[in-house]
Scaffold this motif. Structure first.
Motif, PDB file in Angstrom:
ATOM      1  N   UNK A  65       0.867  -1.222  -0.198  1.00  0.00           N
ATOM      2  CA  UNK A  65      -0.103   0.106   0.038  1.00  0.00           C
ATOM      3  C   UNK A  65       0.928   1.242  -0.022  1.00  0.00           C
ATOM      4  N   UNK A  66       1.943   1.181   0.723  1.00  0.00           N
ATOM      5  CA  UNK A  66       2.692   2.566   0.759  1.00  0.00           C
ATOM      6  C   UNK A  66       3.571   2.775  -0.579  1.00  0.00           C
ATOM      7  N   UNK A  68       2.267   1.898  -3.566  1.00  0.00           N
ATOM      8  CA  UNK A  68       1.158   2.469  -4.354  1.00  0.00           C
ATOM      9  C   UNK A  68       0.750   4.085  -3.983  1.00  0.00           C
ATOM     10  N   UNK A  69       0.819   4.147  -2.798  1.00  0.00           N
ATOM     11  CA  UNK A  69       0.426   5.584  -2.063  1.00  0.00           C
ATOM     12  C   UNK A  69       1.430   6.418  -2.553  1.00  0.00           C
ATOM     13  N   UNK A  72       1.457   7.294  -6.330  1.00  0.00           N
ATOM     14  CA  UNK A  72       0.170   8.371  -6.535  1.00  0.00           C
ATOM     15  C   UNK A  72       0.356   9.586  -5.933  1.00  0.00           C
ATOM     16  N   UNK A  73       1.175   9.906  -4.888  1.00  0.00           N
ATOM     17  CA  UNK A  73       1.275  11.294  -4.180  1.00  0.00           C
ATOM     18  C   UNK A  73       2.240  11.982  -5.291  1.00  0.00           C
ATOM     19  N   UNK A  80      -1.328  15.516   0.786  1.00  0.00           N
ATOM     20  CA  UNK A  80      -2.472  15.109   1.600  1.00  0.00           C
ATOM     21  C   UNK A  80      -2.752  15.731   2.964  1.00  0.00           C
ATOM     22  N   UNK A  82      -2.836  15.821   6.737  1.00  0.00           N
ATOM     23  CA  UNK A  82      -2.944  14.747   7.771  1.00  0.00           C
ATOM     24  C   UNK A  82      -4.249  14.864   8.322  1.00  0.00           C
TER      25      UNK A  82
END
Lengths: 146, 192
Positions: A65-66, A68-69, A72-73, A80, A82
């Motif tokens: 997930x990290x 992919x995240x 994306x960022x 994003x 917090x």
């Protein structure tokens, strides 16, 4: 191809590759392994080595997930914010986790083991589990205060 | 070797769940409130696609049938499912997605809180296991490891069909995913 379908194919492939190489995906068992470790530690019983295929599988999930995240960022270049996380939200999240794993261990599996892997194999218990989950989750989510 | 496979497959599964946006509670609430069915489309399609691949790979001999793992059907599956539903509706997450969320920015604290609650839930289960067994939760309605189709000689099947049946079920799931309404708030996707 539509966007949702690409995501679905990726997810379906992840179920199938895990099945072909080792076994169907499953998560909730590892929670029980940790709880067992905790219980044995508290009661002074000998501890078993918790590291297994299933455990490293679950521990590696946030890494995926990290990755992919992070990609994306970088692509979107939008920082994003917090999200504020209050004590009330912690209580809600904690309670939700409590019910999830209590239920999953009684049922013998969770969304991944019973629903995804189970239904994929045409397992009767997978279908029944999914029906029971949605029967309760739909009204709870609908009447839950925002 | 098996541990290395575990890491790689876990990374892939977490990556796929992340891209399905399953680690976002908003998406699960949206699905459960029947307002945003994108996640439902993805899950239906993914399960169906998995069934189709399973059927083909089993038929062609690529899949080692010993890798199949079907869970026992008993009363606990229903009771457990109902309890699970409370947590699912309340938190908009599940055991797999809360672990996945730990790797995402903005979702880590919530994910970790759910994991802590989950370990407590599993702990309580362990402590009550004997009592639940005595109550007959796992013996009542225990019909064993039953499948819809005959996928391996290990499991009893309800229907006489083999991989063809599973293939058709998979295609049906994919068709349902196709028919389910598309996300109405598609504009929100770029924002989220």
């Amino acid at each position: 191809m539509k966007n949702w379908m690409k995501k679905a194919i990726l997810l379906g492939l992840s179920f199938w590759i895990a099945l072909v190489l080792v076994k169907p995906v499953g998560v909730s068992t590892e929670f029980e392994v940790v709880a067992e470790l905790l219980k044995n530690a508290l009661t002074g019983q000998p501890l078993e080595n918790p590291i297994s295929y299933g455990m490293v599988f679950v521990l590696a999930m946030p890494v995926g997930a990290w990755l992919g995240n992070r990609y994306d960022r970088k692509k979107e270049k939008t920082a994003l914010a917090e999200e504020p996380f209050s004590r009330k939200e912690f209580a809600l999240a904690f309670c939700s986790g409590f019910f999830l794993l209590l239920g999953a261990r009684i049922a013998g599996g969770c969304t991944s083991g019973h629903m995804m892997s189970g239904m994929m194999q045409g397992s009767v218990s997978g279908f029944i589990f999914a029906a029971a989950v949605f029967l309760v989750a739909i009204p709870v989510a609908t009447f839950r205060k925002k | 070797m098996k541990l290395l496979l575990g890491i790689l497959l876990g990374v892939f599964f977490g990556f796929a769940l992340y891209h399905a946006q399953a680690a976002k509670p908003q998406k699960i609430y949206g699905m459960l409130q029947l307002k945003d069915l994108e996640l439902m489309k993805i899950i239906f399609f993914a399960i169906g696609f998995g069934s189709v691949l399973l059927a083909i790979s089993a038929k062609t001999g690529l899949l080692n049938l010993e890798h199949l793992s079907v869970k026992t059907m008993h009363l606990g599956v229903i009771i457990g499912g109902l309890i699970f539903g409370i947590g699912f509706g309340l938190g908009g997450t599940c055991p797999g997605t809360c672990v996945t969320a730990i790797g995402t920015k903005g979702g880590a604290k919530r994910g970790l809180s759910v994991v802590l609650g989950g370990i407590s839930g599993a702990f309580v289960f362990l402590c009550c296991k004997n009592m639940l067994t005595a109550l007959g939760l796992f013996d009542t309605w225990n019909i064993g490891k039953i499948t819809l189709f005959h996928i391996s000689d290990t499991y009893v099947s309800l229907l006489p069909f083999r991989y063809g049946g599973l293939l058709i079920m998979g295609l049906l799931f994919m068709a349902i995913a196709w028919i389910l309404p598309e996300n109405q708030s598609a504009k929100e996707r770029s924002f989220s």
